[in-house]
Design a protein around this motif. Structure first.
Motif, PDB file in Angstrom:
ATOM      1  N   ALA A   1      40.003  56.376  40.500  1.00 34.35           N
ATOM      2  CA  ALA A   1      40.481  55.870  41.785  1.00 34.35           C
ATOM      3  C   ALA A   1      39.398  55.121  42.543  1.00 34.35           C
ATOM      4  N   ASN A   2      38.200  55.038  41.940  1.00 29.60           N
ATOM      5  CA  ASN A   2      37.126  54.279  42.571  1.00 29.60           C
ATOM      6  C   ASN A   2      37.466  52.792  42.507  1.00 29.60           C
ATOM      7  N   VAL A   3      37.165  52.062  43.557  1.00 27.10           N
ATOM      8  CA  VAL A   3      37.585  50.673  43.648  1.00 27.10           C
ATOM      9  C   VAL A   3      36.937  49.814  42.558  1.00 27.10           C
TER      10      VAL A   3
ATOM     11  N   HIS B   1      48.324  51.014  41.772  1.00 28.55           N
ATOM     12  CA  HIS B   1      49.008  51.825  42.783  1.00 28.55           C
ATOM     13  C   HIS B   1      48.236  53.108  43.110  1.00 28.55           C
ATOM     14  N   ALA B   2      47.381  53.550  42.174  1.00 30.10           N
ATOM     15  CA  ALA B   2      46.617  54.786  42.411  1.00 30.10           C
ATOM     16  C   ALA B   2      45.371  54.552  43.257  1.00 30.10           C
ATOM     17  N   LEU B   3      44.996  53.296  43.465  1.00 24.11           N
ATOM     18  CA  LEU B   3      43.777  53.012  44.227  1.00 24.11           C
ATOM     19  C   LEU B   3      44.039  53.187  45.723  1.00 24.11           C
ATOM     20  N   PRO B   4      43.221  53.991  46.402  1.00 25.45           N
ATOM     21  CA  PRO B   4      43.408  54.151  47.853  1.00 25.45           C
ATOM     22  C   PRO B   4      42.953  52.915  48.631  1.00 25.45           C
ATOM     23  N   VAL B   5      41.983  52.207  48.087  1.00 21.23           N
ATOM     24  CA  VAL B   5      41.458  51.007  48.734  1.00 21.23           C
ATOM     25  C   VAL B   5      41.482  49.875  47.725  1.00 21.23           C
ATOM     26  N   ARG B   6      41.959  48.716  48.178  1.00 21.60           N
ATOM     27  CA  ARG B   6      42.030  47.562  47.284  1.00 21.60           C
ATOM     28  C   ARG B   6      41.302  46.390  47.931  1.00 21.60           C
TER      29      ARG B   6
ATOM     30  N   GLU C   1      49.827  43.569  53.943  1.00 28.56           N
ATOM     31  CA  GLU C   1      48.911  44.700  54.087  1.00 28.56           C
ATOM     32  C   GLU C   1      47.623  44.326  54.806  1.00 28.56           C
TER      33      GLU C   1
END
Length: 876
Positions: free
Chosen positions: A153-155, A179-184, A215
């Motif tokens: 999940a690391n960018v 979709h699993a990434l908290p930050v894009r 977004e």
């Protein structure tokens, strides 16, 4: 504890000062880094400072920035201690410089030798190496490591994983990570947008671009470039313009990469003026800018402009790469510009681009299009490796030039080397076999397509339908047509043309109705085929219906359609309507002018044909080969010998057109119709090319017209030598003998025909009554009302004879013997008599007699109408 030697370890302050100096020049690089990095390395080695990890890691970065991979690896291997930064620096270095195999092997060594856990930067570098080398399985293993370490999940790692899957076309897996990434970041968005654009899902790419804006992520120049590329792939000009406007407002328009993709967009959407304006306004142009503009001109068939742009690029100091050379070679081939093509070939050799797969195939294609097959083959033999693309290019070159044997030889060689032919290979071979009506070869190719297990695509299917139709195997063509689940307009048109070419007009019309029911819209090519059907049937009813469809479909200004309509009206006898259409649609298209000239010439309106030719000159339309066939035919019909000879002589002197068989036959006809039979014979004997059967038949027809048996016999012998299977010379010579009362010679000639197996073509006539076409064949009983028609003919014959009518056969030598000997009355077994009778048995309307065999049938109908006119005027 033993004391340390003061010289064994450099003072920490000195090492730190070296590190600070090196750190200060790393961001700028250049000559200062190139000079200081080896010097500091040497100083640290002498001072024993390589134990300092901070300094050695900086030295590794320095060598990496300088591209000195060997020095970096030498330093790394001699480091007494390594930490995570050391491993990550060297792996990243290898990845950045395209040494993916070294990066991957070093990562494997790290996993064995180090007990440290890889961080996000190291995993991102390894994943990038896997992406570049397409090491799918290893990439999946690294993905598994990232999941275990909770770094997926690391960018940085997530973006690298998305890039891996996207480059491999696995967008479902890429989107799961996305979709699993908290930050894009914009880089993350750009990766998925580019991934979808590259696999042809431009619509999804643009949806993601819109979602990115929603977004609140501000697109950078890379994202904008990817979004514009998606618009280019879709041909979505309006979307591209909107992104162009955003780039202009955000001052991103000045970025070279963005301008390059905008140029590509406008070129692909055929907006070359907008593309050129952007190109001219660029402050800095790179090689991609020049190549994109050249390719745009080539793709839009502005080949001369592409060549000019190419020379401008070289004069500006840029060295064309493989893409530029491929595009410009395509343009040279399209223009048949062999001189420029050879210059490009010389540049390819100097720039060592001959090994480029696209360039070598473009060279083969260029020489083939310029009809220099020897040079194309030389390039193929010198450069081609065992790849199917080169073989396809050579086969296509031979096929375009009609060299069937050579194309087949290359195909055999291709199979000998176990190269798998593609559908393009088969389509090329089918094209040349179709043009030469090589049906057995076509069947074999069809069999190979089936054996290869390759699904029949639209190109191969249309080629098969075409070749089967041209070889009169319409049922086989229809089988291929019915096998296809999806049919585009090319397939429909090919099948309709197949029916039209084989005189299956009704089937063509039925297929047209099926096309309409399928929901597809017919185009200009469809209507050309249908109008040709109406011309062949001489059916004005169908022709007018198709004309109405053409107007509704908005293709009435299409030149091919207009020419077909003019021809249709002419063949149906509506010359005035054809002339009206000609005047409303014809411009500078020579085919349109030719249609009108030929129409007048075929119907004996010589003055009108020559008037159109004069108007053609006033309109500055350059005549061609076909034009003079019509003009000379018109002069022959009118007996304009001097004018016809002037036109014939002007072909070479004024228009650089080499006369062909049709022109020589027309001049012979010109002399013959004027009674100058000896001049016609001498003209044939002085011809610079071998006279064909058609030329001798022209002289024979003139001999028939003037009853010259001596020259006629000679012309018939020469015509039969040229084409022994032709029945025309036998019939014409027989008519000459009959006109002279030489019945024994007529009998001998008939015996010669029988012994040689020559069969005379059966005469037929058509008549259209109340929107229905009726066909009549000599002595045929196929018509549903045959018995009634024969009974009416017998009654008419008896009536006319009883009234004392004697037919005048002085101008109809063909009938002379029959009528003189009292056979069959007045030609009651002929198709022309059937036409007259069918009109008289109660059919209403105003029939138009449409004659397939005009000379014979017109004679019969003329005699019958003369007899009926006598009966109407008879007063008992």
């Amino acid at each position: 504890m033993p004391l340390l030697n003061p010289l064994s370890r450099a003072p920490s302050t000195h090492i730190r000062s070296l590190a600070r100096v090196l750190l200060s020049c790393l961001p700028t690089g250049g000559d200062r880094l190139r000079r200081l990095n080896p010097a500091i390395h040497a100083g640290a080695t002498v001072a024993g400072g390589l134990d300092d990890l901070f300094l050695t890691n900086l030295l590794l970065r320095g060598y990496s920035n300088l591209g000195r991979l060997r020095d970096a690896r030498h330093l790394f291997d001699r480091m007494p201690h390594r930490n995570l930064v050391s491993w990550g620096s060297v792996i990243s270095m290898y990845t950045q410089h395209g040494r993916d195999d070294c990066a991957i092997s070093l990562f494997a060594a790290f996993r064995k030798a180090s007990c440290e856990v890889p961080n996000e930067f190291l995993l991102a570098s390894v994943l990038r190496a896997c992406t570049q080398s397409k090491a799918v399985s290893l990439g999946e293993q690294v993905h598994g490591i990232a999941v275990k370490l909770d770094l997926d999940a690391n960018v940085y790692v997530g973006t690298a994983l998305i890039n891996l899957y996207a480059k491999l076309g696995c967008m479902d897996e890429a989107m799961l990570v996305f979709h699993a990434l908290p930050v894009r970041t914009p880089v993350t968005w750009n990766t998925v947008i580019t991934g979808y654009a590259q696999i042809g899902c431009g619509g999804v790419a643009l949806e993601l671009f819109d979602r990115m804006g929603i977004e609140g992520v501000r697109p950078d120049r890379f994202v904008l470039a990817s979004a514009v590329s998606a618009c280019s792939a879709l041909g979505f000009l309006e979307g591209g313009r909107q992104i162009h406007g955003y780039a202009y407002r955000s001052a991103t328009e000045t970025d070279t990469s963005v301008i390059n993709v905008l140029i590509d967009l406008y070129c692909k959407c055929s907006r070359l003026s907008a593309a050129r304006k952007l190109f001219d306004c660029m402050e800095y142009r790179n090689l991609v800018s020049w190549t994109t503009m050249i390719s745009g001109y080539m793709q839009n068939s502005f080949n001369a402009e592409a060549i000019t742009m190419f020379w401008n690029m070289t004069q500006a100091g840029w060295q064309p790469d493989g893409f530029a050379c491929t595009s410009i070679l395509n343009s040279c081939g399209s223009l048949a510009a062999i001189w420029q093509g050879r210059q490009i070939h010389a540049h390819v050799i100097k720039a060592d681009l001959e090994a480029d797969e696209y360039v070598k195939n473009a060279l083969i294609d260029m020489y083939a299009k310029c009809e220099h097959l020897t040079e194309a083959r030389a390039v193929f033999d010198a450069l081609a490796e065992d790849d199917a693309i080169s073989y396809n290019a050579m086969i296509e070159g031979y096929s375009k030039n009609g060299a069937l044997a050579e194309a087949v030889n290359i195909f055999h060689r291709m199979r000998f080397f176990s190269l798998r032919p593609s559908l393009l290979t088969f389509v090329s071979l089918l094209g040349v076999s179709s043009s030469q009506l090589a049906i057995e070869l076509s069947k074999q190719i069809h069999g190979l397509i089936i054996k290869s297990g390759t699904s029949l695509d639209l190109y191969a299917a249309s080629a098969l339908i075409d070749v089967y139709s041209k070889c009169s195997l319409v049922n086989d063509a229809k089988t291929v047509f019915n096998m296809l689940y999806y049919k585009d307009m090319v397939i429909w048109n090919s099948m309709i043309f197949g029916h039209a070419q084989n005189e299956q007009g009704e089937e063509a019309i039925k297929l047209f109705n099926q096309l309409l029911l399928s929901g597809m819209a017919p185009n200009g090519f469809t209507f050309v085929a249908l109008v040709t059907v109406a011309s062949t049937l001489a059916s004005m009813f169908h022709g007018q219906q198709f004309h109405a469809w053409i107007i509704k479909a908005g293709v009435n200004n299409d030149l091919h359609v207009s020419n077909a309509l003019i021809d249709m009206y002419a063949k149906c006898g509506f010359i005035k309507e054809g002339r009206m259409l000609f005047e409303s649609t014809c411009g500078e298209d020579v085919i349109c002018w030719n249609s009108m000239i030929t129409t007048y010439a075929q119907h004996g309106h010589a003055e009108e044909a020559l008037q159109v030719f004069r108007l053609m000159g006033e309109a500055e339309v350059e005549p061609n080969y076909v034009t003079f066939v019509g003009v000379l035919s018109a002069c022959a019909h009118a007996g304009f010998v001097d004018e016809g000879l002037n036109h014939f002589n002007s072909m070479k002197s004024n228009y650089d057109i080499e006369p062909g068989i049709e022109h020589y036959a027309s001049v012979v006809n010109l002399f013959g119709r004027s009674g100058k039979l000896h001049a016609a014979k001498e003209f044939i004997e002085r011809m610079p090319i071998k006279p064909a059967a058609a030329v001798w038949r022209s002289l024979l027809s003139a001999c028939h017209l003037f009853g010259n048996a001596e020259i006629g016999r000679y012309a018939a012998e020469m015509a039969l030598l040229a084409d022994p299977t032709d029945s025309g010379p036998y019939v014409l010579l027989s008519n000459i003998y009959a006109s002279k009362g030489l019945w024994a010679d007529v009998h001998n000639l008939r015996q010669q025909m029988d012994s040689s197996g020559t069969v005379k073509e059966t005469g037929c006539s058509w008549i259209e009554v109340t929107k229905e076409v009726h066909t009549f064949i000599v002595r045929g009983r196929e018509h549903p009302e045959a018995e009634l028609i024969y009974s009416v003919l017998d009654e008419l014959t008896s009536l006319i004879k009883n009234l004392g009518y004697v037919p005048d056969t002085s101008d109809h030598t063909l009938l002379h013997k029959c009528c003189a000997q009292g056979e069959i009355g007045i030609g009651t077994s002929t198709s022309g008599a059937w036409v007259v009778s069918s009109v008289l048995i109660g059919r209403s309307g105003h029939p138009r007699v449409l004659l397939c065999r005009p000379f014979r049938t017109h004679a019969i109908v003329g005699l019958w109408t003369d007899g009926l006119d006598f009966a109407n005027r008879y007063k008992p």
